[in-house]
Scaffold this motif. Structure first.
Motif, short mmCIF file in Angstrom:
data_model
loop_
_atom_site.label_atom_id
_atom_site.label_comp_id
_atom_site.label_asym_id
_atom_site.label_seq_id
_atom_site.Cartn_x
_atom_site.Cartn_y
_atom_site.Cartn_z
N HIS A 157 0.82 -1.22 0.00
CA HIS A 157 0.00 0.00 0.00
C HIS A 157 0.85 1.26 0.00
N TRP A 158 1.91 1.25 0.82
CA TRP A 158 2.69 2.47 1.01
C TRP A 158 4.14 2.35 0.57
N LEU A 159 4.49 1.19 0.02
CA LEU A 159 5.86 0.96 -0.44
C LEU A 159 5.86 0.74 -1.95
N ALA A 160 6.35 1.72 -2.70
CA ALA A 160 6.37 1.62 -4.16
C ALA A 160 7.58 0.82 -4.62
N ASN A 161 7.37 -0.06 -5.57
CA ASN A 161 8.44 -0.91 -6.08
C ASN A 161 9.21 -0.23 -7.21
N GLU A 162 10.49 0.03 -6.97
CA GLU A 162 11.35 0.58 -8.01
C GLU A 162 12.52 -0.35 -8.31
N TYR A 163 12.45 -1.60 -7.85
CA TYR A 163 13.59 -2.50 -7.98
C TYR A 163 13.23 -3.83 -8.62
N PRO A 202 11.33 -6.82 -10.80
CA PRO A 202 10.80 -6.79 -12.18
C PRO A 202 9.30 -7.01 -12.30
N SER A 203 8.65 -7.48 -11.23
CA SER A 203 7.22 -7.76 -11.31
C SER A 203 6.60 -7.64 -9.93
N ASP A 204 5.27 -7.51 -9.91
CA ASP A 204 4.55 -7.49 -8.63
C ASP A 204 4.80 -8.77 -7.86
N GLU A 205 4.79 -9.90 -8.56
CA GLU A 205 4.98 -11.18 -7.89
C GLU A 205 6.34 -11.27 -7.22
N ALA A 206 7.39 -10.87 -7.93
CA ALA A 206 8.72 -10.91 -7.35
C ALA A 206 8.82 -9.99 -6.13
N PHE A 207 8.22 -8.82 -6.24
CA PHE A 207 8.21 -7.85 -5.15
C PHE A 207 7.49 -8.41 -3.92
N LEU A 208 6.30 -8.95 -4.13
CA LEU A 208 5.50 -9.46 -3.02
C LEU A 208 6.17 -10.63 -2.32
N PHE A 209 6.78 -11.52 -3.09
CA PHE A 209 7.41 -12.68 -2.46
C PHE A 209 8.72 -12.31 -1.78
N ALA A 210 9.38 -11.25 -2.24
CA ALA A 210 10.54 -10.74 -1.50
C ALA A 210 10.10 -10.16 -0.16
N LEU A 211 9.00 -9.43 -0.17
CA LEU A 211 8.44 -8.93 1.08
C LEU A 211 8.08 -10.09 2.01
N ALA A 212 7.50 -11.14 1.43
CA ALA A 212 7.10 -12.30 2.22
C ALA A 212 8.29 -12.97 2.88
N ASP A 213 9.38 -13.14 2.13
CA ASP A 213 10.57 -13.77 2.70
C ASP A 213 11.10 -12.96 3.88
N ALA A 214 11.08 -11.64 3.75
CA ALA A 214 11.56 -10.79 4.84
C ALA A 214 10.63 -10.84 6.04
N GLU A 234 -11.37 -9.33 -11.82
CA GLU A 234 -9.98 -8.88 -11.89
C GLU A 234 -9.40 -8.68 -10.49
N TYR A 235 -10.22 -8.12 -9.62
CA TYR A 235 -9.73 -7.87 -8.27
C TYR A 235 -9.48 -9.16 -7.51
N ARG A 236 -10.31 -10.15 -7.70
CA ARG A 236 -10.12 -11.44 -7.02
C ARG A 236 -8.78 -12.05 -7.42
N LYS A 237 -8.41 -11.94 -8.69
CA LYS A 237 -7.11 -12.45 -9.13
C LYS A 237 -5.97 -11.65 -8.49
N PHE A 238 -6.16 -10.34 -8.43
CA PHE A 238 -5.19 -9.44 -7.79
C PHE A 238 -5.02 -9.84 -6.32
N ALA A 239 -6.12 -10.04 -5.61
CA ALA A 239 -6.06 -10.37 -4.18
C ALA A 239 -5.50 -11.76 -3.95
N ASP A 240 -5.80 -12.68 -4.86
CA ASP A 240 -5.35 -14.06 -4.70
C ASP A 240 -3.82 -14.14 -4.71
N LEU A 241 -3.17 -13.36 -5.55
CA LEU A 241 -1.71 -13.34 -5.58
C LEU A 241 -1.15 -12.85 -4.24
N ARG A 242 -1.79 -11.88 -3.66
CA ARG A 242 -1.32 -11.34 -2.39
C ARG A 242 -1.55 -12.31 -1.24
#
Length: 383
Positions: free
Chosen positions: A170-176, A178-190, A226-234
């Protein structure tokens, strides 16, 4: 997690009252300013101990530290990760608001309100490099302070909350990445490191995820499908963050952003209830007492709560300083018991109350009303 085996147990979503002096010190520390650390630690432990006592005295069975060491619950984690930079965003860089769909129709209502000042003006956080967890000392301090505050008390359950990958987004913009999925799973690992530290300390892990419903407001052009698919990834990313932590040690809390406003365009519970149940948790705490969502108890007639799981509807709210009558609380609980069963039910709050009602006394009296309502409902349900 505790169960309502012989009476309805009670919990709350997280935030509790704290003195302005303490908040000012926590805020100063978050800004990198000098604070007297021994004095701050002593003050934190004193307030946590007082709040534990108030929770138990007002009938709360599942207690926490009140989140008193955090400036805001959602952004505290920015201090516990590397790869994050804070700066004032350029025009158009600020993330969309959790009131996005409402904003289109009620722009006059939101104009000038604190927290809804529009894009391009509020400080934001940006992911500018590989994410890793660096908050080992901070979460260890939270745990030690909570244990100190619990000294001399024996609550049925003690919990500590943590955020989700989707809520951080919500408040952390991804500038590093390559994809939403990579970003989200990096957050998850941390985040897994924080989750595991809480559970290893013997506390129930409460995962707070306003993202699941309020991301709908933040993406006003999406259809429900579309939103359900968006939420499902998260949710996949969240379950990855939970990893091998036993479900029995995890409670999930979600809400529709909890901002005070119209909430006309909140996504209906019926569109996401099955997604909530995909989270690897044993308990599900949901916003359920405010005028936009109280009617949704009936959703659970059609959406079956899995065996062994617990539903925790909010039976008191944060959006008003009205203190709910215990009979109203009891009616709400009996209604939920009729659809999920009394032993699969706990009483909870819509969201964090301590930081949202007008005075600490109101918070404690709301808790007292909830506990009394739970006693009335228990007498009716258990006979």
């Amino acid at each position: 997690m505790i169960r309502s085996t012989d009476r309805i147990r009670t919990m709350h979503a997280g935030t509790l009252p704290r003195p302005q002096e303490l908040f000012s010190m926590v805020l100063a520390k978050s800004r990198g300013e000098y604070v007297d650390e021994p004095f701050l630690t002593d003050k934190l432990r004193t307030v946590i101990a007082e709040n534990v006592g108030f929770q138990i005295e007002t009938g709360i069975d599942s207690v926490n530290d009140g989140e008193v060491s955090k400036v805001t619950f959602t952004s505290y984690i920015s201090e516990r990760m590397s790869g994050i930079e804070q700066r004032t965003p350029k025009e158009g860089e600020a993330p969309p608001g959790i009131n996005g769909r409402d904003m289109h129709e009620f722009s006059g209502y939101f104009a000038g309100r604190a927290g809804f000042t529009g894009t391009g003006s509020n400080p934001s956080f940006f992911c500018v490099g590989p994410l890793s967890y660096s908050g080992q000392a901070a979460i260890r301090t939270d745990i030690e302070n909570f244990k100190a505050g619990l000294a001399g008390y024996s609550p049925e359950e003690a919990f500590l909350p943590a955020v989700t990958p989707g809520t951080m987004e919500h408040w952390l913009a991804n500038e590093y990445y390559p994809s939403d999925e990579a970003f989200l799973f990096a957050l998850a690992d941390a985040l897994h490191e924080e989750y595991k530290a809480i559970v290893d300390a013997g506390f129930l892990l409460q995962i707070d995820d306003p993202d699941l419903p309020d991301g709908w407001q933040m993406n006003p052009d999406m259809s429900v499908e579309e939103y359900r698919k968006f939420a499902d990834l998260r949710i996949e990313a969240l379950n990855h963050a939970i990893g091998d932590i036993p479900e029995e040690m995890v409670r999930f809390h979600t809400c529709w952003g909890s901002y005070k406003g119209p909430h006309k365009y909140d996504i209906p519970l019926e569109d996401i209830a099955d997604l909530i149940l995909k989270v690897k948790a044993v308990g599900y705490s949901i916003e359920a007492s405010n005028p936009a969502h109280e009617h949704e108890w009936s959703v659970w007639r059609d959406v079956k709560l899995p065996d062994g799981k617990v539903l925790i509807p909010g039976v008191i709210g944060h959006a008003s300083d009205f203190i709910e009558h215990p009979q109203l609380v009891a009616q709400r609980l009996v209604r939920y018991a009729s659809v999920v069963g009394k032993e699969s039910l706990m009483a909870g709050t819509d969201c964090g109350i301590g930081s949202r009602v007008g005075h600490a006394k109101v918070c404690w009296e709301k808790f007292r009303a909830m506990s009394e309502g739970a006693r009335i409902a228990s007498a009716e349900l258990w006979g």
